[in-house]
Design a protein around this motif. Structure first.
Motif, short mmCIF file in Angstrom:
data_model
loop_
_atom_site.label_atom_id
_atom_site.label_comp_id
_atom_site.label_asym_id
_atom_site.label_seq_id
_atom_site.Cartn_x
_atom_site.Cartn_y
_atom_site.Cartn_z
N VAL A 46 0.86 -1.18 0.00
CA VAL A 46 0.00 0.00 0.00
C VAL A 46 0.89 1.23 0.00
CG1 VAL A 46 -1.80 1.28 1.19
CG2 VAL A 46 -1.82 -1.21 1.25
N GLU A 47 0.58 2.20 -0.86
CA GLU A 47 1.35 3.44 -0.94
C GLU A 47 0.43 4.64 -0.83
OE1 GLU A 47 5.50 3.69 -3.20
OE2 GLU A 47 3.84 3.25 -4.54
N LEU A 48 0.89 5.67 -0.11
CA LEU A 48 0.17 6.94 0.03
C LEU A 48 1.17 8.06 -0.20
CD1 LEU A 48 -2.39 8.55 0.81
CD2 LEU A 48 -1.56 8.49 3.17
N GLU A 49 0.88 8.92 -1.18
CA GLU A 49 1.74 10.05 -1.49
C GLU A 49 0.94 11.34 -1.46
OE1 GLU A 49 4.95 9.61 -4.49
OE2 GLU A 49 3.91 7.76 -5.07
N ASP A 98 -2.14 17.64 -3.95
CA ASP A 98 -2.65 16.40 -4.51
C ASP A 98 -2.24 15.23 -3.62
OD1 ASP A 98 -3.87 14.75 -6.58
OD2 ASP A 98 -1.83 14.13 -7.08
N THR A 99 -3.14 14.28 -3.44
CA THR A 99 -2.87 13.08 -2.66
C THR A 99 -3.33 11.86 -3.44
OG1 THR A 99 -3.18 14.27 -0.58
CG2 THR A 99 -3.28 11.88 -0.48
N THR A 100 -2.48 10.85 -3.52
CA THR A 100 -2.82 9.63 -4.26
C THR A 100 -2.62 8.42 -3.35
OG1 THR A 100 -0.55 9.45 -5.13
CG2 THR A 100 -2.19 10.61 -6.49
N PHE A 101 -3.41 7.40 -3.61
CA PHE A 101 -3.37 6.15 -2.85
C PHE A 101 -3.35 5.00 -3.83
CE2 PHE A 101 -5.81 2.52 -1.31
CZ PHE A 101 -5.12 2.20 -0.15
N ALA A 102 -2.54 3.98 -3.55
CA ALA A 102 -2.43 2.83 -4.45
C ALA A 102 -2.31 1.55 -3.64
CB ALA A 102 -1.24 2.98 -5.38
N PHE A 103 -2.96 0.51 -4.13
CA PHE A 103 -2.90 -0.82 -3.52
C PHE A 103 -2.41 -1.80 -4.58
CE2 PHE A 103 -4.98 -4.98 -3.07
CZ PHE A 103 -4.47 -5.38 -1.85
N GLY A 104 -1.39 -2.57 -4.23
CA GLY A 104 -0.85 -3.55 -5.16
C GLY A 104 -0.69 -4.90 -4.50
N PHE A 130 1.76 -13.11 -10.94
CA PHE A 130 0.77 -12.11 -11.32
C PHE A 130 0.87 -10.93 -10.36
CE2 PHE A 130 -3.37 -10.03 -11.03
CZ PHE A 130 -3.61 -9.75 -12.38
N ARG A 131 0.91 -9.71 -10.92
CA ARG A 131 0.92 -8.49 -10.14
C ARG A 131 -0.24 -7.61 -10.56
NH1 ARG A 131 6.41 -9.36 -11.42
NH2 ARG A 131 7.76 -9.59 -9.59
N GLY A 132 -0.94 -7.03 -9.59
CA GLY A 132 -2.09 -6.18 -9.87
C GLY A 132 -2.05 -4.92 -9.05
N LEU A 133 -2.82 -3.90 -9.49
CA LEU A 133 -2.87 -2.63 -8.76
C LEU A 133 -4.26 -2.01 -8.88
CD1 LEU A 133 -2.85 0.23 -10.61
CD2 LEU A 133 -0.59 -0.62 -11.20
N LEU A 134 -4.56 -1.16 -7.90
CA LEU A 134 -5.77 -0.35 -7.86
C LEU A 134 -5.41 0.94 -7.15
CD1 LEU A 134 -8.87 0.12 -8.05
CD2 LEU A 134 -9.05 -1.06 -5.83
N ASP A 135 -5.67 2.11 -7.79
CA ASP A 135 -5.28 3.37 -7.16
C ASP A 135 -6.45 4.34 -7.11
OD1 ASP A 135 -5.52 4.60 -9.67
OD2 ASP A 135 -3.38 4.51 -10.09
#
Length: 303
Positions: free
Chosen positions: A228-231, A238-244, A256-261
């Motif tokens: 999980v990343e939070l920038e 601006d704030t972004t969030f990503a789950f991989g 297999f690698r996947g992401l959702l942001d």
């Protein structure tokens, strides 16, 4: 009067766990980032050829659907002094494309604890980047000084200093100072960093004037890893969030690698090895619901 309990044995000194090296500042978020899939589009063919124990070349052909197609030739030379399975000195890496643009790196071990790196980048016939690094790696600390694009005539320079200290065997603290100077402008930015490593998870945080970057990596078992990343960027507001996540299927030779942001983007990359052939196939697809953009890619890696 004698001691009824007899002479006492000397007490052994208490020693804690070894602190260990904190690594480099640029690799603080590495474990989390490796879970996320790399963007893919078009068709790519990569051929790796090992010429000797010291020399390897790579040919890359990329047929893009979004931009111009390209060809890259990469050559790597590795010396005899090997510190670990992934580190050997000296190391020379060069990459040139069909337009004549060059990226080159030279890594050298000056002393047992001091390593240097020089980076050069050109765009066709014009120099774009020249950078020099010096790094000291102690038993429980790392200090790095980077000099970027020094120009004595133009009075411009970028200076970056990193320091990391292992406070305990699990906790690492440190910071980064970035100083830049050019005609009419001068400034510095300070960033503080911390990393805590547990048995199955790693939490990292960078906080500075320009914003914050937090990541969390968790290894559920031998097959499943998540990140999980939070920038947050204070300048751009601006704030972004990503789950991989990463799923390993060793019996099927698949990863297999996947992401959702938070930008309404989803994507995934499936890698499949074909033993006994030295071939790896990769298929990726990415969709941005907000911008209504979709692109996919396919790559073949030989060697």
């Amino acid at each position: 009067m004698g001691n009824a309990l007899g002479p006492s044995a000397p007490r052994a000194p208490r020693r804690g766990e070894p602190l260990g090296s904190p690594g480099s500042f640029d690799e603080l978020h590495r474990q989390c980032k490796e879970v996320f899939p790399q963007q893919m589009e078009g068709v790519k063919l990569i051929v790796n050829k090992t010429l000797s124990s010291h020399f390897q070349v790579t040919h890359t052909v990329h047929m893009s659907t979004l931009g111009l197609s390209s060809y890259h030739f990469n050559a790597t030379f590795v010396g005899d002094r090997q510190l670990s399975p992934t580190e050997a000195f000296p190391t020379l890496v060069g990459d040139i494309d069909n337009n004549g643009s060059l990226n080159a790196q030279v890594l050298h071990l000056v002393a047992e604890r001091i390593r240097t790196k020089a980076v050069f980048q050109t765009h066709q016939a014009k120099f774009v980047t020249w950078q020099f690094d010096g790094e000291y790696r102690g038993d429980d600390c790392t200090a790095t000084l980077t000099l970027g694009n020094p120009d004595l005539l133009g009075e411009s320079v970028i200076l970056v200093a990193h320091f990391l200290q292992s406070v305990t065997s699990r906790l690492v603290l440190g910071g980064e100072m970035v100083y830049h100077r050019r005609p009419g402008e001068e400034g510095a930015i300070l960033t503080l960093a911390g990393k805590y490593t547990a048995q199955k998870w790693v939490a990292t945080l960078n906080v500075g004037y320009g914003g914050a970057h937090a990541s969390y990596y968790h290894r559920a078992n031998e097959q499943v890893q998540v990140g999980v990343e939070l920038e947050a960027n204070t300048r751009l507001q601006d704030t972004t969030f990503a789950f991989g996540y990463q799923l390993n299927l060793p019996q099927a030779n698949m990863v297999f690698r996947g992401l959702l942001d938070s930008n309404w983007s989803v994507g995934g990359v499936l890698e499949k090895k074909l033993p006994p052939l030295p071939v790896t196939l990769a298929l990726g697809a990415f969709l941005n619901h907000w911008k209504n953009r979709f692109h996919c890619g396919f790559s073949i890696i030989v060697g």
